[in-house]
Design an enzyme around this catalytic site. Structure first.
Site, PDB file in Angstrom:
ATOM      1  N   ASN A   6      31.364  35.555  32.829  1.00  0.00           N
ATOM      2  CA  ASN A   6      31.765  35.864  34.198  1.00  0.00           C
ATOM      3  C   ASN A   6      30.491  35.970  35.053  1.00  0.00           C
ATOM      4  O   ASN A   6      29.634  36.816  34.795  1.00  0.00           O
ATOM      5  CB  ASN A   6      32.545  37.186  34.196  1.00  0.00           C
ATOM      6  CG  ASN A   6      33.014  37.563  35.586  1.00  0.00           C
ATOM      7  OD1 ASN A   6      32.263  37.459  36.553  1.00  0.00           O
ATOM      8  ND2 ASN A   6      34.243  38.000  35.707  1.00  0.00           N
ATOM      9  N   HIS A   9      28.448  38.524  39.224  1.00  0.00           N
ATOM     10  CA  HIS A   9      27.328  39.353  39.656  1.00  0.00           C
ATOM     11  C   HIS A   9      26.119  38.548  40.096  1.00  0.00           C
ATOM     12  O   HIS A   9      25.248  39.066  40.797  1.00  0.00           O
ATOM     13  CB  HIS A   9      26.932  40.342  38.559  1.00  0.00           C
ATOM     14  CG  HIS A   9      27.988  41.407  38.375  1.00  0.00           C
ATOM     15  ND1 HIS A   9      28.608  42.018  39.439  1.00  0.00           N
ATOM     16  CD2 HIS A   9      28.545  41.926  37.273  1.00  0.00           C
ATOM     17  CE1 HIS A   9      29.488  42.874  38.987  1.00  0.00           C
ATOM     18  NE2 HIS A   9      29.483  42.840  37.672  1.00  0.00           N
ATOM     19  N   HIS A  42      35.686  35.193  39.721  1.00  0.00           N
ATOM     20  CA  HIS A  42      36.785  35.909  40.386  1.00  0.00           C
ATOM     21  C   HIS A  42      36.635  35.736  41.896  1.00  0.00           C
ATOM     22  O   HIS A  42      35.702  36.275  42.497  1.00  0.00           O
ATOM     23  CB  HIS A  42      36.712  37.401  39.992  1.00  0.00           C
ATOM     24  CG  HIS A  42      37.842  38.224  40.519  1.00  0.00           C
ATOM     25  ND1 HIS A  42      38.005  39.547  40.192  1.00  0.00           N
ATOM     26  CD2 HIS A  42      38.877  37.933  41.351  1.00  0.00           C
ATOM     27  CE1 HIS A  42      39.078  40.034  40.789  1.00  0.00           C
ATOM     28  NE2 HIS A  42      39.622  39.066  41.509  1.00  0.00           N
ATOM     29  N   ARG A  44      37.706  36.958  44.962  1.00  0.00           N
ATOM     30  CA  ARG A  44      38.436  38.130  45.454  1.00  0.00           C
ATOM     31  C   ARG A  44      38.907  37.898  46.880  1.00  0.00           C
ATOM     32  O   ARG A  44      38.300  37.133  47.639  1.00  0.00           O
ATOM     33  CB  ARG A  44      37.540  39.375  45.399  1.00  0.00           C
ATOM     34  CG  ARG A  44      37.211  39.850  44.006  1.00  0.00           C
ATOM     35  CD  ARG A  44      36.470  41.175  44.070  1.00  0.00           C
ATOM     36  NE  ARG A  44      37.359  42.243  44.453  1.00  0.00           N
ATOM     37  CZ  ARG A  44      37.849  43.153  43.601  1.00  0.00           C
ATOM     38  NH1 ARG A  44      37.481  43.156  42.334  1.00  0.00           N
ATOM     39  NH2 ARG A  44      38.667  44.084  44.013  1.00  0.00           N
ATOM     40  N   ARG A  48      33.827  39.344  48.202  1.00  0.00           N
ATOM     41  CA  ARG A  48      32.627  40.182  48.118  1.00  0.00           C
ATOM     42  C   ARG A  48      31.537  39.550  47.240  1.00  0.00           C
ATOM     43  O   ARG A  48      30.375  39.871  47.397  1.00  0.00           O
ATOM     44  CB  ARG A  48      32.959  41.595  47.640  1.00  0.00           C
ATOM     45  CG  ARG A  48      33.342  41.664  46.190  1.00  0.00           C
ATOM     46  CD  ARG A  48      33.505  43.094  45.733  1.00  0.00           C
ATOM     47  NE  ARG A  48      34.654  43.733  46.359  1.00  0.00           N
ATOM     48  CZ  ARG A  48      35.290  44.770  45.829  1.00  0.00           C
ATOM     49  NH1 ARG A  48      34.868  45.290  44.693  1.00  0.00           N
ATOM     50  NH2 ARG A  48      36.329  45.303  46.414  1.00  0.00           N
ATOM     51  N   GLU A  69      39.663  33.663  38.135  1.00  0.00           N
ATOM     52  CA  GLU A  69      40.374  34.944  38.203  1.00  0.00           C
ATOM     53  C   GLU A  69      40.837  35.132  39.626  1.00  0.00           C
ATOM     54  O   GLU A  69      40.052  34.942  40.557  1.00  0.00           O
ATOM     55  CB  GLU A  69      39.425  36.095  37.855  1.00  0.00           C
ATOM     56  CG  GLU A  69      39.290  36.374  36.400  1.00  0.00           C
ATOM     57  CD  GLU A  69      38.367  37.557  36.184  1.00  0.00           C
ATOM     58  OE1 GLU A  69      38.182  38.390  37.089  1.00  0.00           O
ATOM     59  OE2 GLU A  69      37.806  37.629  35.100  1.00  0.00           O
ATOM     60  N   THR A 100      37.694  45.190  38.628  1.00  0.00           N
ATOM     61  CA  THR A 100      39.129  45.202  38.346  1.00  0.00           C
ATOM     62  C   THR A 100      39.434  46.388  37.436  1.00  0.00           C
ATOM     63  O   THR A 100      39.055  46.396  36.277  1.00  0.00           O
ATOM     64  CB  THR A 100      39.547  43.883  37.648  1.00  0.00           C
ATOM     65  OG1 THR A 100      38.928  42.809  38.344  1.00  0.00           O
ATOM     66  CG2 THR A 100      41.043  43.716  37.668  1.00  0.00           C
ATOM     67  N   GLU A 150      45.287  38.245  28.766  1.00  0.00           N
ATOM     68  CA  GLU A 150      43.921  38.726  28.555  1.00  0.00           C
ATOM     69  C   GLU A 150      44.027  40.239  28.437  1.00  0.00           C
ATOM     70  O   GLU A 150      44.453  40.921  29.378  1.00  0.00           O
ATOM     71  CB  GLU A 150      42.989  38.333  29.708  1.00  0.00           C
ATOM     72  CG  GLU A 150      41.579  38.883  29.471  1.00  0.00           C
ATOM     73  CD  GLU A 150      40.499  38.243  30.318  1.00  0.00           C
ATOM     74  OE1 GLU A 150      40.633  37.055  30.670  1.00  0.00           O
ATOM     75  OE2 GLU A 150      39.522  38.946  30.613  1.00  0.00           O
ATOM     76  N   HIS A 190      36.495  42.935  29.663  1.00  0.00           N
ATOM     77  CA  HIS A 190      36.198  44.041  30.587  1.00  0.00           C
ATOM     78  C   HIS A 190      35.429  45.148  29.860  1.00  0.00           C
ATOM     79  O   HIS A 190      35.951  45.765  28.929  1.00  0.00           O
ATOM     80  CB  HIS A 190      37.428  44.652  31.249  1.00  0.00           C
ATOM     81  CG  HIS A 190      37.066  45.351  32.533  1.00  0.00           C
ATOM     82  ND1 HIS A 190      37.078  44.715  33.758  1.00  0.00           N
ATOM     83  CD2 HIS A 190      36.605  46.590  32.755  1.00  0.00           C
ATOM     84  CE1 HIS A 190      36.668  45.561  34.680  1.00  0.00           C
ATOM     85  NE2 HIS A 190      36.371  46.707  34.099  1.00  0.00           N
TER      86      HIS A 190
HETATM   87  N1  PXP Z   1      38.067  39.841  32.495  1.00  0.00           N
HETATM   88  C1  PXP Z   1      38.628  40.192  33.691  1.00  0.00           C
HETATM   89  C2  PXP Z   1      40.051  39.827  33.940  1.00  0.00           C
HETATM   90  C3  PXP Z   1      37.861  40.852  34.667  1.00  0.00           C
HETATM   91  O1  PXP Z   1      38.430  41.185  35.837  1.00  0.00           O
HETATM   92  C4  PXP Z   1      36.512  41.136  34.402  1.00  0.00           C
HETATM   93  C5  PXP Z   1      35.686  41.816  35.444  1.00  0.00           C
HETATM   94  O2  PXP Z   1      35.557  41.001  36.558  1.00  0.00           O
HETATM   95  C6  PXP Z   1      35.973  40.733  33.173  1.00  0.00           C
HETATM   96  C7  PXP Z   1      36.786  40.109  32.228  1.00  0.00           C
HETATM   97  C8  PXP Z   1      34.541  40.958  32.824  1.00  0.00           C
HETATM   98  O3  PXP Z   1      34.268  42.312  32.786  1.00  0.00           O
HETATM   99  P1  PXP Z   1      32.761  42.806  32.627  1.00  0.00           P
HETATM  100  O4  PXP Z   1      32.025  42.340  33.865  1.00  0.00           O
HETATM  101  O5  PXP Z   1      32.890  44.277  32.529  1.00  0.00           O
HETATM  102  O6  PXP Z   1      32.216  42.154  31.388  1.00  0.00           O
END
Ligand code: PXP
Length: 238
Positions: A6, A9, A42, A44, A48, A69, A100, A150, A190
């Site tokens: 992901n 960031h 993602h 959003r 952001r 996402e 999330t 998921e 997550h």
């Molecule tokens: N899966 C989903 C559905 C998420 O919303 C997120 C966070 O954006 C992640 C995985 C990844 O989470 P993390 O950044 O804590 O590894």
């Protein structure tokens, strides 16, 4: 097990200056070159971090699996049908949250979600629902027609190393078994990090982990020293 990175960031950092550095696309290319199986972004509602242009660039410039996402809104459905990512993971979204926070309430919104995902499924997009490891949610995901769930690993990640670790682990374990039994594929994500992720290997049927924060954070500390050395090499030339 597959790894989806992901990269939200990277976009957060880029947006802090409003320019194009660091490049989300370059970051995604590095992840794929390193062996990641896919990229998750993602988009959003408030944009952001990831912006619309990012997802189109990721789709067009990367030769890898793209997992979008998104919230279950009309706007996002339109974008997904235009973009045609390999997969869409439907997540709940609240503007005030930092990330999330909870899973999607698939159980209480079965009819809405079934109607929502239908055009995505018809377009050949793999559909996943981000849910807590709860029996009712898993069964609802199946009724809705999703290919994947998921499993939200946030509660397990928070419990890791504490008294309730086994309790939360077992919930994920049982959820994965149930999902598999009723014909769903299973992803998880997550809060997974370099300390706790090894426990995911003990869970049967997991197909893909989606991990963001810990990988992007670690990349800073793996790369910071050489970034400073590179700068010093230039600064000390004069
Ligand atoms: N899966 C989903 C559905 C998420 O919303 C997120 C966070 O954006 C992640 C995985 C990844 O989470 P993390 O950044 O804590 O590894």
């Amino acid at each position: 097990m597959l790894l989806g990175v992901n990269i939200d960031h990277v976009a957060t950092l880029r947006n802090a200056r409003g320019e194009n550095e660091p490049s989300v696309i370059e970051a995604a290319k590095i992840c794929i070159k390193a062996g990641a199986n896919g990229i998750t972004a993602h988009l959003r509602e408030d944009r952001r971090h990831i912006k619309d242009n990012d997802v189109y660039l990721l789709k067009n410039e990367l030769k890898c699996r793209l997992n979008l996402e998104m919230a279950a809104t009309e706007e996002m459905q339109k974008i997904a049908l235009d973009l045609l990512p390999d997969a869409c993971c439907i997540v709940p979204e609240r503007r005030q949250e930092i990330t999330t926070e909870g899973g999607l309430d698939a159980f209480s919104n079965k009819k809405y979600l079934a109607d929502f995902v239908k055009p995505l499924l018809n377009a050949g997009i793999e559909v996943s629902l981000f849910i807590t490891p709860d029996e009712n949610q898993i069964k609802a995901a199946r009724e809705i027609g999703a290919h994947f769930v998921e499993l939200h690993t946030g509660a397990f990640s928070n419990a890791f190393g504490k008294n309730n670790e086994e309790f939360e682990f077992k919930r994920l374990y049982n959820a994965s078994v149930l999902a598999n039994n009723i014909g769903l594929n299973v992803n998880a994500g997550h809060g997974l990090n370099y300390s706790n992720v090894h426990r995911m290997n003990e869970i049967p049927f997991l197909y893909e982990l989606n991990i963001g924060h810990s990988i992007i954070s670690k990349s800073l500390f793996i790369g910071l020293e050489s970034a400073v050395v590179s700068m010093l090499n230039i600064v000390n030339k004069s």
